[in-house]
Each structure stands twice: as structure tokens, then as C-alpha cells.
Design a protein around this motif. Structure first.
Motif, PDB file in Angstrom:
ATOM      1  N   UNK A 135       0.836  -1.197   0.000  1.00 17.40           N
ATOM      2  CA  UNK A 135       0.000   0.000   0.000  1.00 17.40           C
ATOM      3  C   UNK A 135       0.873   1.250   0.000  1.00 17.40           C
ATOM      4  N   UNK A 136       0.317   2.341  -0.524  1.00 22.75           N
ATOM      5  CA  UNK A 136       1.028   3.618  -0.544  1.00 22.75           C
ATOM      6  C   UNK A 136       0.126   4.683   0.064  1.00 22.75           C
ATOM      7  N   UNK A 137       0.673   5.458   1.007  1.00 24.99           N
ATOM      8  CA  UNK A 137      -0.058   6.591   1.574  1.00 24.99           C
ATOM      9  C   UNK A 137       0.962   7.637   2.011  1.00 24.99           C
ATOM     10  N   UNK A 138       0.499   8.739   2.556  1.00 26.01           N
ATOM     11  CA  UNK A 138       1.413   9.808   2.951  1.00 26.01           C
ATOM     12  C   UNK A 138       1.484   9.956   4.461  1.00 26.01           C
ATOM     13  N   UNK A 139       1.257   8.864   5.177  1.00 22.37           N
ATOM     14  CA  UNK A 139       1.275   8.888   6.637  1.00 22.37           C
ATOM     15  C   UNK A 139       2.625   8.412   7.170  1.00 22.37           C
ATOM     16  N   UNK A 140       3.340   9.293   7.865  1.00 27.02           N
ATOM     17  CA  UNK A 140       4.616   8.908   8.480  1.00 27.02           C
ATOM     18  C   UNK A 140       4.405   7.833   9.543  1.00 27.02           C
ATOM     19  N   UNK A 141       3.266   7.896  10.234  1.00 21.08           N
ATOM     20  CA  UNK A 141       2.981   6.923  11.288  1.00 21.08           C
ATOM     21  C   UNK A 141       2.801   5.516  10.736  1.00 21.08           C
ATOM     22  N   UNK A 142       2.257   5.411   9.523  1.00 21.98           N
ATOM     23  CA  UNK A 142       1.985   4.097   8.940  1.00 21.98           C
ATOM     24  C   UNK A 142       3.153   3.553   8.132  1.00 21.98           C
ATOM     25  N   UNK A 143       4.080   4.412   7.736  1.00 19.15           N
ATOM     26  CA  UNK A 143       5.214   3.975   6.913  1.00 19.15           C
ATOM     27  C   UNK A 143       6.001   2.873   7.608  1.00 19.15           C
ATOM     28  N   UNK A 144       6.253   1.784   6.889  1.00 22.33           N
ATOM     29  CA  UNK A 144       7.000   0.663   7.435  1.00 22.33           C
ATOM     30  C   UNK A 144       6.140  -0.367   8.145  1.00 22.33           C
TER      31      UNK A 144
END
Length: 208
Positions: free
Chosen positions: A35-44
Motif C-alpha cells: 500500500x502507498x499513503x502519505x502517513x509517516x505513522x503508517x510507513x514501514x
């Protein structure tokens, strides 16, 4: 198999993932990268076993597919143009195996069609349109790009639905109706007269 990113981590993105599962059961076609989004919290992190990437972690690649898992018309338009196209991803059309569609129907790239939707003859659907489950679309209908049509909606023949419209669940659009671009038809609403651009009809029932 074709490798694909799903842009969006909400319910719509996860619904696209399950659509891909159903397509692969019929014919093994897609390998989901993540998935791709612009959330730093969800990255990784992972959703349903797939990694989540930030926008700036995705590089240009003409051999990768990208699909926008968003129902909001404006957000969808922004992601397609500012991210998916920028990254030169191929934009596919995803159609559930149970969809009934005539051979003369024309579908733009990025169209997503869920289970048991049905199309009459000579329908034309623009790019990046979301058509949810059990939607019925009559003959000679035109649907503009970036529009989203929610589950169990019925659109009569010869209708024209403008760009970036949102039709809520269970809406009924009478034969021959035109709905102007950037308009919203609320859940369960029946429309029997044309709707101008940039109009919201949210009462049920509401005849305008």
C-alpha cells in the motif's frame, strides 16, 4: 504476474485488495507489492500482510502498476495525477469476474468494478471511476472520469453522469437524466429531473 501498488490504506484500498484476490482466484494475474499513503505513522507498518510505503519512497517505474483505492473524487484525482502518473506507473482497469458487461462497452483506465455489477450495451465509462457492488447501469450511459458510484445503485438508460460525481448507496437515477459534474446524490435518493453542476441532493426521497 503484474506487480501493483494500491494507493490508499483505508477501507476502499483494502476493498481493492480483496477485489484483486477475487480476480486472482479466477486467473492468476496480480502480485500486490504493498500500500502507498502519505502517513509517516503508517510507513514501514503492514496492513493485511502488505507493507505500507510513503509517497516519497516510491520511485518512477514504467513496469509497475498503480491503482487508486479512494472513493472521494477530489482525493482520487489528486493522487492519480500527483503520484501515480508522476511515478509513471501503468494504471490498470480492475473488473471482478462476476461483472456482466457487454462487448461494446468502453472503459477508461483506472476503472474499478466490484462484484455483480451489470452494464447495458453501449455504455462509456471515463478514467478512474469507482463502481461498487451490485450497481446496475443501463444502455447508452456515459459516466465521467473520477466519479464514484456506491453499492446497489441503479442508473437508467441514456443517463449522463458528469466528472467527479458521487452517487451514494442505493440511489436510483431515472432514464435519460443528466447529472452535472462535481455533484453528489445522497444515499437512497431517487432522481427524476436533471441536476446542475456542483449540486448536492441529500434528502430521501427527493425529487428535484
Amino acid at each position: 504476474m503484474k506487480r501493483i501498488f494500491i494507493y490508499g490504506i483505508g477501507g476502499a484500498g483494502r476493498s481493492v485488495l480483496r477485489l484483486i484476490y477475487d480476480i486472482n482466484q479466477y486467473k492468476k494475474e496480480w502480485e500486490v507489492i504493498g500500500f502507498v499513503c502519505n502517513s509517516s505513522e503508517m510507513s514501514g507498518k503492514k496492513i493485511d500482510g502488505y507493507s505500507v510505503y510513503k509517497f516519497d519512497e516510491i520511485s518512477k517505474n514504467e513496469n509497475i502498476f498503480g491503482i487508486c483505492g479512494m472513493m472521494d473524487c477530489e482525493i482520487k484525482k489528486d493522487i492519480v495525477n500527483s503520484q501515480i502518473k508522476k511515478n509513471k506507473h501503468v494504471i490498470p482497469t480492475l473488473i471482478h469476474p462476476t461483472v456482466t458487461i457487454k462487448s461494446d462497452c468502453k472503459l477508461g483506465k483506472g476503472v474499478i468494478i466490484f462484484q455483480r455489477a451489470a452494464f447495458g450495451y453501449n455504455t462509456k465509462v471515463g478514467e478512474n471511476v469507482w463502481i461498487d457492488a451490485h450497481v446496475l447501469i443501463g444502455h447508452d450511459v456515459i459516466v465521467g472520469s473520477y466519479t464514484s458510484i456506491m453499492p446497489s445503485s441503479t442508473i437508467g438508460g441514456d443517463c449522463k453522469i458528469g466528472r467527479s460525481c458521487l452517487n451514494g448507496s442505493g440511489t436510483t437515477i431515472h432514464t435519460g437524466i443528466t447529472i452535472g459534474k462535481n455533484s453528489l446524490v445522497g444515499i437512497g435518493t431517487t432522481i427524476i429531473k436533471n441536476i446542475s453542476e456542483n449540486t448536492s441532493i441529500i434528502n430521501f426521497p427527493r425529487n428535484v
